[in-house]
Design a protein around this motif. Structure first.
Motif, mmCIF file in Angstrom:
data_model
loop_
_atom_site.group_PDB
_atom_site.id
_atom_site.type_symbol
_atom_site.label_atom_id
_atom_site.label_comp_id
_atom_site.label_asym_id
_atom_site.label_seq_id
_atom_site.Cartn_x
_atom_site.Cartn_y
_atom_site.Cartn_z
ATOM 1 N N UNK A 64 12.226 6.057 1.109
ATOM 2 C CA UNK A 64 12.154 6.931 2.281
ATOM 3 C C UNK A 64 10.860 7.728 2.295
ATOM 4 N N UNK A 65 10.407 8.177 1.136
ATOM 5 C CA UNK A 65 9.135 8.903 1.091
ATOM 6 C C UNK A 65 7.964 7.970 1.366
ATOM 7 N N UNK A 114 10.611 -2.274 2.333
ATOM 8 C CA UNK A 114 10.637 -1.162 1.381
ATOM 9 C C UNK A 114 12.073 -0.946 0.899
ATOM 10 N N UNK A 115 12.253 -0.353 -0.291
ATOM 11 C CA UNK A 115 13.613 -0.053 -0.759
ATOM 12 C C UNK A 115 14.169 1.183 -0.065
ATOM 13 N N UNK A 116 14.281 1.145 1.251
ATOM 14 C CA UNK A 116 14.622 2.309 2.065
ATOM 15 C C UNK A 116 16.034 2.809 1.780
ATOM 16 N N UNK A 117 16.997 1.919 1.722
ATOM 17 C CA UNK A 117 18.394 2.310 1.501
ATOM 18 C C UNK A 117 18.708 2.500 0.022
ATOM 19 N N UNK A 118 17.963 1.847 -0.851
ATOM 20 C CA UNK A 118 18.305 1.812 -2.268
ATOM 21 C C UNK A 118 17.776 3.005 -3.049
ATOM 22 N N UNK A 119 16.544 3.418 -2.769
ATOM 23 C CA UNK A 119 15.908 4.461 -3.578
ATOM 24 C C UNK A 119 15.346 5.559 -2.686
ATOM 25 N N UNK A 153 0.822 -1.207 0.000
ATOM 26 C CA UNK A 153 0.000 0.000 0.000
ATOM 27 C C UNK A 153 0.860 1.264 0.000
ATOM 28 N N UNK A 154 1.938 1.251 0.760
ATOM 29 C CA UNK A 154 2.835 2.413 0.805
ATOM 30 C C UNK A 154 3.503 2.634 -0.543
ATOM 31 N N UNK A 155 3.891 1.564 -1.219
ATOM 32 C CA UNK A 155 4.527 1.689 -2.537
ATOM 33 C C UNK A 155 3.568 2.275 -3.569
#
Length: 142
Positions: free
Chosen positions: A91-92, A82-87, A20-22
């Motif tokens: 983070x958003x 989530x791709x927190x570190x990658x993209x 849902x966040x993505x």
């Protein structure tokens, strides 16, 4: 979207919320202390205690920081999906997530949803709540 975490399995809840966040939704999870972990209580708590032993050799302030409260454990779980570190989009996406212990007054009147696939299927005595795990690993009173 407001998700009620009562009697939902943690991993399945986290994967649905990450999707849902993505997609760009704002997600609020309430009752994080009532989310369930499947498996034997002894092994779950043992894994968390092993995880807590990981620290810096030089100084404990250098990390890693280990979450101990139920809401921070769940948010960290979702952050890992989530791709927190990658993209930068990761983070958003993570910034649109809110987790709470209990139900705050801001979201009391809103409609709460539950994911059907994330509900527990067996007797609740076979699962461990996040509140119990938090108590065993040294979480603060909530």
């Amino acid at each position: 979207m407001v998700v009620d975490g009562t009697h939902l399995i943690a991993g399945r809840l986290a994967s649905n919320v990450a999707k849902l966040l993505r997609k760009g939704n704002r997600v609020t999870i309430v009752n994080c202390d009532k989310i369930m972990m499947s498996g034997k209580k002894f092994s779950i708590i043992g894994e968390y205690e092993e995880f807590l032993k990981i620290n810096s050799i030089i100084n404990y302030k250098h990390g890693p920081k280990h979450p101990r409260r139920p809401d921070t454990i769940i948010s960290r779980m979702i952050r890992g999906m989530l791709p927190f570190e990658d993209k930068p989009s990761g983070k958003t996406d993570f910034a649109r997530l809110r987790t709470y212990i209990g139900v705050p007054k801001e979201v009391k009147g809103l409609e709460k949803i539950q994911f059907e696939k994330a509900k527990i299927t067996k007797d609740s005595s076979r699962y461990t709540t996040m509140a119990e795990i938090s108590r065993y690993i040294g979480g603060t009173n909530f």
